[in-house]
Design an enzyme around this catalytic site. Sequence first.
Site, PDB file in Angstrom:
ATOM      1  N   PRO A 179      68.545 -15.845  19.752  1.00 26.42           N
ATOM      2  CA  PRO A 179      68.162 -16.856  20.751  1.00 26.42           C
ATOM      3  C   PRO A 179      67.508 -16.229  21.980  1.00 26.42           C
ATOM      4  CG  PRO A 179      70.510 -17.027  20.180  1.00 26.42           C
ATOM      5  CD  PRO A 179      69.991 -15.806  19.499  1.00 26.42           C
TER       6      PRO A 179
ATOM      7  N   ASP B  35      41.671 -20.433  10.039  1.00 27.83           N
ATOM      8  CA  ASP B  35      41.003 -21.687  10.359  1.00 27.83           C
ATOM      9  C   ASP B  35      41.705 -22.381  11.510  1.00 27.83           C
ATOM     10  OD1 ASP B  35      40.007 -24.616   8.403  1.00 27.83           O
ATOM     11  OD2 ASP B  35      39.705 -24.044  10.487  1.00 27.83           O
TER      12      ASP B  35
ATOM     13  N   GLU C 281      78.265 -12.345  17.942  1.00 28.50           N
ATOM     14  CA  GLU C 281      77.498 -12.347  19.199  1.00 28.50           C
ATOM     15  C   GLU C 281      76.220 -11.528  19.078  1.00 28.50           C
ATOM     16  OE1 GLU C 281      78.531 -14.481  21.574  1.00 28.50           O
ATOM     17  OE2 GLU C 281      80.070 -14.909  20.067  1.00 28.50           O
TER      18      GLU C 281
ATOM     19  N   ARG D  22      53.681 -19.585   3.046  1.00 29.22           N
ATOM     20  CA  ARG D  22      52.773 -20.704   2.765  1.00 29.22           C
ATOM     21  C   ARG D  22      51.336 -20.409   3.199  1.00 29.22           C
ATOM     22  NH1 ARG D  22      51.362 -23.654   7.085  1.00 29.22           N
ATOM     23  NH2 ARG D  22      50.641 -25.422   5.854  1.00 29.22           N
TER      24      ARG D  22
HETATM   25  C1  JCZ Z   1      73.277 -14.053  15.394  1.00 27.70           C
HETATM   26  N1  JCZ Z   1      73.981 -15.896  16.438  1.00 27.70           N
HETATM   27  C2  JCZ Z   1      70.820 -14.781  15.307  1.00 27.70           C
HETATM   28  C3  JCZ Z   1      68.134 -18.001  16.724  1.00 27.70           C
HETATM   29  N2  JCZ Z   1      66.493 -19.685  17.554  1.00 27.70           N
HETATM   30  C4  JCZ Z   1      67.750 -19.201  17.307  1.00 27.70           C
HETATM   31  N3  JCZ Z   1      68.837 -19.855  17.650  1.00 27.70           N
HETATM   32  N4  JCZ Z   1      69.903 -19.147  17.315  1.00 27.70           N
HETATM   33  C5  JCZ Z   1      69.504 -17.994  16.740  1.00 27.70           C
HETATM   34  C6  JCZ Z   1      70.424 -16.950  16.315  1.00 27.70           C
HETATM   35  C7  JCZ Z   1      71.785 -17.071  16.608  1.00 27.70           C
HETATM   36  C8  JCZ Z   1      72.648 -16.028  16.249  1.00 27.70           C
HETATM   37  C9  JCZ Z   1      72.168 -14.893  15.598  1.00 27.70           C
HETATM   38  C10 JCZ Z   1      74.377 -14.710  15.915  1.00 27.70           C
HETATM   39  C11 JCZ Z   1      69.950 -15.812  15.668  1.00 27.70           C
END
Ligand code: JCZ
Length: 251
Positions: free
Chosen positions: A98, A182, A125, A167
Site C-alpha cells: 500500500p 496505441d 505487516e 492481456r
Molecule cells: C502485505 N499487506 C502487500 C496493496 N494496493 C494494495 N493494498 N494493499 C496492498 C498490500 C497489502 C499487504 C501486503 C501485507 C500489498
Amino acid sequence: MPTSNAHPQLRIDIVSIFPDYLAPLELSLVGKAREAGQIDVRIHDLRDCTQDRHRTVDDTPYGGGPGMVMLPEPWGDALDSILGSDPSRTPVLVVPTPSGERFTQAHAAKWALGDWLIFACGRYEGIDSRVMEHFGERIHVAEVSLGDYVLAGGEVAALAVTEAVVRLLPGVLGNSESVVDDSFAPGRMADLVEGPVYTKPPLWRGLEVPEVLLSGHHGRIEAWRLEQAHERTRTRRPDLHGETPSGDMAD
Ligand code: JCZ
C-alpha cells in the site's frame, strides 16, 4: 546471436506463502496464454526457503508495534535462487505494498515489453525493508500499490498486475502488436474512461438502447461515444482531467 527481441517470451515468477491463492492464473486469458507457451509462469512457496523445523517466515517488528514482519533470510534465498536460474533475462522485482507508487497502465505497457517479472507477495505487516534495499542494488525493484485500500497480502495485487500485463502481449487473445503503443486503444485510460456499452435486445425491461447506436451513422456514433466518455470522466474521474470535446462546452 540475438541479444534483444521486440517481444521475447515473458517469464513470471511469483513468491508467496499462499501459492494456492495464485490458482486463478490457470484460468481464462492468463491460463490460455500459459497453455499456448506465450508466458512461463512459475509459482514458489516461500516456506520452501526456510531452514527451521517450523518453517518460520515472520518475527516481531523492531521498534515495537502491532503484527509481524517477514524475515529477510527466506526472501533473500528465494530471490537469489530465482535470479540465478536465468542470467540471460532482465528481471523487474515487483513488490505490491500500500506504500508503493500507484500501478498504472503505463507500468503494464512497459512490463509487457520486458522479459521477466518476479513478484514478492508479502503478508502480515510486510517484508523487512532491507530485502527491497538489497535487491534494488542488483535489479530494478518496483514497489507498487493497486489503489488506496489495504489488502491482506500481495497476492491479489500480483494477480491484477499479471493480468494487466499479459492481456497486452501480442498474440494473446485477439490483441495485435499495436495495442501496447496505441494511445487511442480502448481501456488504455490515458485521460478518459469508456462510456456505456449496449448489446441486444434493443428494448429490455422498458429501457432502450440509445437511438444513435442503431442509426448506422459511424461519424455520429463516434462523436456520441466521445461525448459520453468525457461526461463520465468529468463526473466520476475528475482526477483524470479529460478535455471537454471542442464545440461542446459541458459545464
Ligand atoms: C502485505 N499487506 C502487500 C496493496 N494496493 C494494495 N493494498 N494493499 C496492498 C498490500 C497489502 C499487504 C501486503 C501485507 C500489498
